[in-house]
Design a protein around this motif. Structure first.
Motif, short mmCIF file in Angstrom:
data_model
loop_
_atom_site.label_atom_id
_atom_site.label_comp_id
_atom_site.label_asym_id
_atom_site.label_seq_id
_atom_site.Cartn_x
_atom_site.Cartn_y
_atom_site.Cartn_z
N VAL A 65 0.86 -1.18 0.00
CA VAL A 65 0.00 0.00 0.00
C VAL A 65 0.90 1.23 0.00
O VAL A 65 1.81 1.34 0.83
CB VAL A 65 -0.92 0.03 1.24
CG1 VAL A 65 -1.76 1.30 1.26
CG2 VAL A 65 -1.81 -1.21 1.27
N VAL A 94 0.94 7.33 9.18
CA VAL A 94 -0.28 6.86 8.52
C VAL A 94 -0.53 5.43 8.96
O VAL A 94 0.41 4.66 9.13
CB VAL A 94 -0.12 6.90 6.98
CG1 VAL A 94 -1.34 6.35 6.28
CG2 VAL A 94 0.17 8.31 6.51
N GLU A 95 -1.79 5.09 9.16
CA GLU A 95 -2.15 3.71 9.52
C GLU A 95 -3.03 3.14 8.42
O GLU A 95 -3.87 3.85 7.86
CB GLU A 95 -2.92 3.68 10.84
CG GLU A 95 -2.12 4.14 12.01
CD GLU A 95 -2.95 4.27 13.29
OE1 GLU A 95 -2.32 4.31 14.36
OE2 GLU A 95 -4.19 4.33 13.22
N VAL A 96 -2.85 1.87 8.13
CA VAL A 96 -3.79 1.14 7.29
C VAL A 96 -4.60 0.28 8.24
O VAL A 96 -4.05 -0.51 9.01
CB VAL A 96 -3.08 0.28 6.22
CG1 VAL A 96 -4.09 -0.63 5.52
CG2 VAL A 96 -2.40 1.18 5.20
N TYR A 111 4.30 7.25 1.75
CA TYR A 111 4.42 6.12 2.66
C TYR A 111 4.25 4.84 1.86
O TYR A 111 3.69 4.84 0.76
CB TYR A 111 3.39 6.18 3.80
CG TYR A 111 1.96 6.13 3.31
CD1 TYR A 111 1.30 4.93 3.15
CD2 TYR A 111 1.28 7.31 3.01
CE1 TYR A 111 0.00 4.88 2.69
CE2 TYR A 111 -0.02 7.28 2.55
CZ TYR A 111 -0.66 6.07 2.38
OH TYR A 111 -1.95 6.02 1.93
N GLU A 133 -8.67 1.08 4.94
CA GLU A 133 -8.43 2.48 4.67
C GLU A 133 -7.05 2.90 5.15
O GLU A 133 -6.58 2.42 6.18
CB GLU A 133 -9.47 3.35 5.39
CG GLU A 133 -10.88 3.10 4.96
CD GLU A 133 -11.89 3.86 5.79
OE1 GLU A 133 -12.68 4.59 5.20
OE2 GLU A 133 -11.87 3.72 7.03
N ALA A 134 -6.44 3.83 4.41
CA ALA A 134 -5.24 4.52 4.89
C ALA A 134 -5.77 5.73 5.66
O ALA A 134 -6.59 6.49 5.14
CB ALA A 134 -4.39 4.95 3.71
N ARG A 157 -8.92 10.08 5.42
CA ARG A 157 -8.72 8.67 5.03
C ARG A 157 -8.97 8.45 3.56
O ARG A 157 -9.62 9.25 2.90
CB ARG A 157 -9.63 7.78 5.85
CG ARG A 157 -11.11 8.06 5.67
CD ARG A 157 -11.98 7.46 6.77
NE ARG A 157 -11.59 7.99 8.06
CZ ARG A 157 -11.33 7.22 9.14
NH1 ARG A 157 -11.51 5.93 9.08
NH2 ARG A 157 -10.95 7.76 10.27
N ALA A 167 -3.28 4.46 -2.67
CA ALA A 167 -4.34 5.18 -1.97
C ALA A 167 -4.36 6.62 -2.47
O ALA A 167 -3.31 7.17 -2.82
CB ALA A 167 -4.07 5.15 -0.46
#
Length: 171
Positions: A36, A62-64, A88, A102-103, A122, A141
């Motif tokens: 991602v 950033v989190e997925v 990222y 979602e990112a 997001r 994304a």
């Protein structure tokens, strides 16, 4: 088929298989996994899209996050930090066909541009091979943005240059 021709055909088939295997390894893709990638920027005019005054946010987190449809329980949470250009990249090692992924913005490295707006923080990412996307392994994304608390003073002028008025509106 004669022995020499059969041996040559077998050798060619083995060589083609080896090349295909090496190509998969070289691209960094895993079987059933995804990479991602996306970009984080600062929206100093709170426009909701990138403008000529938008800047990348290096060092942002950033989190997925994935969760099952109709549930708020997370089934996956992975974290990445943006590089010097605001990009990222992280590897997800499994298919999430029955989930929404979602990112999501987690933390800005720029205190002057650290505001998040609900639902604009997001970008959905399809993490399944069973979705009609031809490209395997890499998922891009949409860019996501942090906002300045107070827009830049010249944002009105900047946004007017984008001609955002409806066709029925008069300037």
């Amino acid at each position: 088929m004669s022995q020499p021709k059969m041996a040559t055909t077998t050798a060619v088939a083995v060589a083609m298989l080896a090349v295909a295997t090496l190509a998969g390894v070289a691209s960094g893709e895993k079987a059933g996994g995804f990479v991602v990638t996306g970009r984080v920027y600062c929206d100093p005019c709170r426009a909701g899209f990138e403008t000529n005054v938008s800047k990348s946010v290096p060092g942002a987190t950033v989190e997925v996050v994935c969760r099952r449809f109709g549930s708020s329980k997370e089934t996956l949470k992975a974290e990445a930090t943006t590089d010097e250009y605001g990009w990222y990249k992280l590897e997800i090692d499994q298919d999430h066909q029955e989930e929404i992924c979602e990112a999501v913005l987690a933390k800005s490295s720029d205190p002057a541009c650290a505001e998040v707006e609900e639902f604009r923080d997001r970008a959905r990412v399809p993490l399944t091979s069973n979705n009609g996307i031809k490209q395997q392994g890499v998922r891009y994304a949409n860019p996501i943005a942090f906002f300045r608390k107070d827009p830049l003073a010249d944002c009105g002028t900047i946004l007017n240059k984008y001609d955002l008025n409806d066709a029925t509106e008069t300037p």
